[in-house]
Design a protein around this motif. Structure first.
Motif, PDB file in Angstrom:
ATOM      1  N   PHE A 156       0.930  -1.046   0.005  1.00 11.70           N
ATOM      2  CA  PHE A 156       0.225   0.118   0.059  1.00 11.70           C
ATOM      3  C   PHE A 156       0.754   1.482   0.187  1.00 11.70           C
ATOM      4  CE2 PHE A 156      -2.132   3.373   1.770  1.00 11.70           C
ATOM      5  CZ  PHE A 156      -2.939   3.871   1.031  1.00 11.70           C
ATOM      6  N   ASP A 157       0.512   2.054  -0.923  1.00 12.39           N
ATOM      7  CA  ASP A 157       1.720   3.096  -0.834  1.00 12.39           C
ATOM      8  C   ASP A 157       0.308   4.731  -0.573  1.00 12.39           C
ATOM      9  OD1 ASP A 157       2.564   6.007  -2.305  1.00 12.39           O
ATOM     10  OD2 ASP A 157       3.423   4.986  -3.961  1.00 12.39           O
ATOM     11  N   ASN A 158       0.633   4.985   1.033  1.00 11.50           N
ATOM     12  CA  ASN A 158      -0.044   5.803   1.011  1.00 11.50           C
ATOM     13  C   ASN A 158       0.009   7.586   0.464  1.00 11.50           C
ATOM     14  OD1 ASN A 158       2.873   6.374   2.084  1.00 11.50           O
ATOM     15  ND2 ASN A 158       1.880   6.559   4.568  1.00 11.50           N
ATOM     16  N   ILE A 159       1.379   7.248  -0.338  1.00 11.01           N
ATOM     17  CA  ILE A 159       0.803   8.805  -0.714  1.00 11.01           C
ATOM     18  C   ILE A 159       0.356   9.185  -2.590  1.00 11.01           C
ATOM     19  CG2 ILE A 159       2.482  10.406  -2.102  1.00 11.01           C
ATOM     20  CD1 ILE A 159       4.896   9.402  -0.598  1.00 11.01           C
ATOM     21  N   SER A 160      -0.327   7.644  -3.064  1.00 14.42           N
ATOM     22  CA  SER A 160      -1.012   7.237  -4.224  1.00 14.42           C
ATOM     23  C   SER A 160      -1.998   6.741  -3.674  1.00 14.42           C
ATOM     24  CB  SER A 160      -0.132   6.588  -5.020  1.00 14.42           C
ATOM     25  OG  SER A 160       0.306   5.328  -4.874  1.00 14.42           O
ATOM     26  N   GLY A 161      -2.199   6.504  -2.285  1.00 14.32           N
ATOM     27  CA  GLY A 161      -4.005   5.924  -2.432  1.00 14.32           C
ATOM     28  C   GLY A 161      -4.167   4.232  -3.296  1.00 14.32           C
ATOM     29  N   ILE A 162      -2.807   3.494  -3.611  1.00 15.75           N
ATOM     30  CA  ILE A 162      -3.113   2.273  -4.284  1.00 15.75           C
ATOM     31  C   ILE A 162      -2.534   1.042  -3.998  1.00 15.75           C
ATOM     32  CG2 ILE A 162      -1.731   1.363  -6.566  1.00 15.75           C
ATOM     33  CD1 ILE A 162      -0.802   3.916  -7.897  1.00 15.75           C
ATOM     34  N   LEU A 163      -3.251   0.074  -3.572  1.00 17.56           N
ATOM     35  CA  LEU A 163      -2.977  -1.047  -2.958  1.00 17.56           C
ATOM     36  C   LEU A 163      -3.047  -1.397  -3.992  1.00 17.56           C
ATOM     37  CD1 LEU A 163      -4.077  -2.205   0.379  1.00 17.56           C
ATOM     38  CD2 LEU A 163      -6.046  -2.700  -0.821  1.00 17.56           C
ATOM     39  N   THR A 164      -2.364  -3.041  -3.434  1.00 19.60           N
ATOM     40  CA  THR A 164      -1.906  -3.849  -3.903  1.00 19.60           C
ATOM     41  C   THR A 164      -2.196  -5.014  -3.086  1.00 19.60           C
ATOM     42  OG1 THR A 164      -0.782  -3.344  -5.536  1.00 19.60           O
ATOM     43  CG2 THR A 164      -0.326  -5.318  -5.470  1.00 19.60           C
ATOM     44  N   CYS A 165      -2.939  -6.236  -3.408  1.00 22.87           N
ATOM     45  CA  CYS A 165      -3.592  -7.572  -2.529  1.00 22.87           C
ATOM     46  C   CYS A 165      -3.678  -8.507  -3.520  1.00 22.87           C
ATOM     47  CB  CYS A 165      -4.637  -6.662  -2.084  1.00 22.87           C
ATOM     48  SG  CYS A 165      -6.293  -6.597  -3.118  1.00 22.87           S
ATOM     49  N   GLN A 166      -4.034  -9.687  -2.632  1.00 26.49           N
ATOM     50  CA  GLN A 166      -4.654 -11.178  -3.319  1.00 26.49           C
ATOM     51  C   GLN A 166      -6.497 -10.618  -3.707  1.00 26.49           C
ATOM     52  OE1 GLN A 166      -2.416 -13.871  -0.577  1.00 26.49           O
ATOM     53  NE2 GLN A 166      -2.180 -14.824  -2.377  1.00 26.49           N
ATOM     54  N   ALA A 167      -6.459 -11.790  -4.435  1.00 30.27           N
ATOM     55  CA  ALA A 167      -8.323 -11.654  -4.646  1.00 30.27           C
ATOM     56  C   ALA A 167      -8.561 -12.455  -3.436  1.00 30.27           C
ATOM     57  CB  ALA A 167      -7.921 -12.371  -6.070  1.00 30.27           C
ATOM     58  N   GLY A 168      -8.566 -12.865  -3.113  1.00 34.91           N
ATOM     59  CA  GLY A 168      -9.422 -13.084  -1.447  1.00 34.91           C
ATOM     60  C   GLY A 168      -9.884 -12.542  -0.916  1.00 34.91           C
ATOM     61  N   CYS A 169      -9.226 -11.416  -0.737  1.00 34.50           N
ATOM     62  CA  CYS A 169      -8.787  -9.890   0.547  1.00 34.50           C
ATOM     63  C   CYS A 169     -10.831  -9.717   0.597  1.00 34.50           C
ATOM     64  CB  CYS A 169      -8.452  -9.163   0.180  1.00 34.50           C
ATOM     65  SG  CYS A 169      -6.553  -8.658   0.191  1.00 34.50           S
ATOM     66  N   VAL A 170     -11.006  -9.721   1.655  1.00 34.19           N
ATOM     67  CA  VAL A 170     -12.790  -9.431   1.319  1.00 34.19           C
ATOM     68  C   VAL A 170     -12.802  -8.540   2.234  1.00 34.19           C
ATOM     69  CG1 VAL A 170     -14.383  -9.485   3.750  1.00 34.19           C
ATOM     70  CG2 VAL A 170     -13.488 -11.186   2.741  1.00 34.19           C
ATOM     71  N   LEU A 171     -13.880  -7.642   1.436  1.00 32.57           N
ATOM     72  CA  LEU A 171     -13.838  -6.302   1.261  1.00 32.57           C
ATOM     73  C   LEU A 171     -13.368  -5.646   2.594  1.00 32.57           C
ATOM     74  CD1 LEU A 171     -13.832  -4.094  -0.585  1.00 32.57           C
ATOM     75  CD2 LEU A 171     -16.776  -4.370  -0.758  1.00 32.57           C
ATOM     76  N   GLU A 172     -14.877  -6.315   3.442  1.00 29.24           N
ATOM     77  CA  GLU A 172     -14.652  -4.992   4.269  1.00 29.24           C
ATOM     78  C   GLU A 172     -13.603  -5.140   5.379  1.00 29.24           C
ATOM     79  OE1 GLU A 172     -17.989  -4.343   7.650  1.00 29.24           O
ATOM     80  OE2 GLU A 172     -17.299  -6.557   7.785  1.00 29.24           O
ATOM     81  N   ASN A 173     -12.409  -6.171   5.202  1.00 28.74           N
ATOM     82  CA  ASN A 173     -10.889  -6.162   5.392  1.00 28.74           C
ATOM     83  C   ASN A 173      -9.756  -5.264   5.183  1.00 28.74           C
ATOM     84  OD1 ASN A 173     -12.013  -8.340   7.458  1.00 28.74           O
ATOM     85  ND2 ASN A 173     -10.959  -9.756   5.944  1.00 28.74           N
TER      86      ASN A 173
END
Length: 519
Positions: A156-173
């Motif tokens: 997660f880049d806290n300057i640009s706000g770009i998050l990279t994650c695996q596909a199984g991450c629950v949206l609420e998490n």
């Protein structure tokens, strides 16, 4: 029903053709995670889905091969454990898969698909299984490939706000993770506690924030996708601007797992608003509701983040089945407006000016405002829990329609007139800002005569207005053969060509999205 029996009849059993939820779609789900109540005649309607001879049947030695070579300890064959993955959230669709695979890495997904492709074994990708159109569960004995263990946040880049994650991450998490860092996800769904980001992208889920932040076609910056033959397509870019060649990731957004398995996502996330207000208003007519929307857009401008509506029939169901009290006086139509900004005083002043003008012009008859989180949640529940209330009202036929904004509610009115007293309830709610209507029709039990009256009337009506028969839920199994009401034959044929190129053996999520005449 056995696999051989299914093959003999070239069909598989469902509860109902029209009973759809939660958002491809992981698009629209209940705010609760419990299963809806059961109703009479479940699994009693048959869909015709001919199984291609090229697709192999699953055999014990295949399971042993998968278990020993790829996923030791994460290959599930216990029928009791498989039950929930074979049935969709609303219990409208039931498959016959005997194997559930739970990979943790992209490499494991690659090995699985390579193995299955070489043996002509069909695969059903599955995220949170909150879809509404039968796209997330198997039809026959397809191997279920669950992404639930692929739940790591990568960067997660806290300057640009770009998050990279695996596909199984629950949206609420993901939302909770970002809120701790002063950011939010660009989409919000009723099914956020169960749905996964990979499924959201695969179904191009819309949700409650689309008016403000746009669709996933704009906020998703990159994808990692495993193709049918096991090749890994790495388009996991984190750039907002990249004009080098074709934008391949767009092919997989909304493809419902038929072109590849999404394994990772990079997504642009907005800053967390410092000021949030929610307003619940009542209107006497839908025309006044639309005028309120016009006034709202003009006066609230950049702080407007949601404009939702529900009708009095929705309120009746919320009162009757969920015991949710109406926060204002009874009205034919209700509006939920959300504002999000960076300055509470500035936002409150704009909101006060809007409300003063709306009340003075008699567009709005009553309303209430919430600024505290608990009260905001209470007001949002009046919109988010309509789907849950419907599950208690009877057998539900659900339609997710996109129309010109001025025509949205006319379909509800015409459907009520068309059905007369054959339906128990005909309700309308949805996203006014997006031109998206959720039309729901209930009956005490499955009613083939009622369904015949609804379809194709609802699709013909939508087509006559140049609308879409699926605004955000996708086509899945249930609506695949109605695609021609929204897309010309040339476009559908091209879709078939793309499918044949990327998945020539047809192993990925068969019987979904594309119509039978292309198979």
């Amino acid at each position: 029903m056995s696999v051989s029996a299914c093959f003999a009849t070239s069909a598989y059993c469902l509860f109902s053709h029209g009973s759809n939820s939660p958002e491809n779609s992981e698009a629209e789900g209940s705010s609760e995670t419990s299963m809806p109540p059961q109703h009479p005649h479940m699994y009693s309607q048959t869909f015709t889905c001919r199984r291609p001879q090229s697709i192999s049947r699953l055999r014990l030695r295949t399971v042993c091969g998968l278990h020993s070579k790829i996923l030791a300890g994460r290959t599930i064959t216990d029928p009791d454990l498989l039950e929930s993955s074979n049935v969709d959230w609303l219990k409208t669709v039931k498959g016959s898969s005997e194997v559930l695979l739970r990979p943790q890495t992209t490499e494991e997904v690659s090995q699985i698909l390579s193995y299955c492709n070489s043996r002509n074994l069909a695969v059903n990708p599955q995220g949170g299984n909150t879809g509404l159109v039968g796209g997330s569960v198997p039809v026959y004995d397809e191997i279920i490939l669950s992404t639930s263990l692929m739940n790591n946040i990568l960067t997660f880049d806290n300057i640009s706000g770009i998050l990279t994650c695996q596909a199984g991450c629950v949206l609420e998490n993901l939302s909770l993770y970002l809120e701790e860092r002063d950011y939010i996800m660009p989409l919000d769904l009723g099914a956020k506690g169960s749905c996964q980001i990979g499924g959201n992208v695969a179904t191009n889920a819309g949700g409650l924030r689309l008016l403000r932040y746009g669709s996933l076609h704009g906020t998703v910056l990159g994808l990692e996708v495993v193709l049918a033959d096991g090749r890994v397509l790495d388009c996991l870019a984190t750039l907002r601007k990249d004009n080098t060649g074709y934008d391949l990731k767009q092919l997989f957004i909304g493809s419902e797992g038929t072109l590849g398995v999404i394994t990772a996502v990079s997504i642009l996330c907005p800053r967390k608003p410092k000021s949030t207000n929610v307003v619940f208003l009542g209107c006497e007519t839908f025309e006044e509701l639309l005028k309120t929307f016009q006034l709202c857009r003009g006066m609230l401008g950049e702080i407007l983040s949601a404009f939702e509506f529900l009708d009095s029939e929705c309120m009746r169901l919320l009162n009757t089945h969920l015991k949710l009290p109406n926060p204002i006086t009874d009205c034919p139509f209700y509006i939920v407006i959300e504002t999000s900004g960076s300055d509470q005083d500035h936002d409150s002043q704009k909101l006060d000016n809007f409300l003063e003008k709306a009340m003075a012009s008699t567009l709005v008859t009553d309303g209430t405002v919430a600024t505290e989180q608990s009260k905001i949640k209470d007001l949002w529940s009046m919109r988010e829990r309509v789907t849950e209330a419907l599950t208690h009202d009877g057998f539900t036929y659900k339609y997710d329609i996109s129309l010109p904004v001025e025509r949205i509610y006319q379909l509800v009115t015409d459907m009520r007139q068309h059905l007369g007293d054959r339906a128990k309830s005909v309700v309308g709610y949805g996203h006014v800002g997006d031109g998206n209507l959720h039309l729901n029709i209930t009956s005490p039990a499955k009613d083939p005569a009622l369904l015949a009256a609804i379809e194709p009337f609802v699709y013909e009506w939508t087509a006559s207005c140049q609308g879409s028969i699926s605004a955000e839920h996708g086509l899945g199994l249930k609506k695949r053969n109605y695609i021609y009401y929204s897309k010309p034959s040339q476009a559908v044929a091209l879709m078939g060509n793309i499918k044949a190129m990327l998945d020539p053996k047809g192993i990925l999520n068969p019987y979904k999205t594309l119509p039978d005449d292309l198979k």
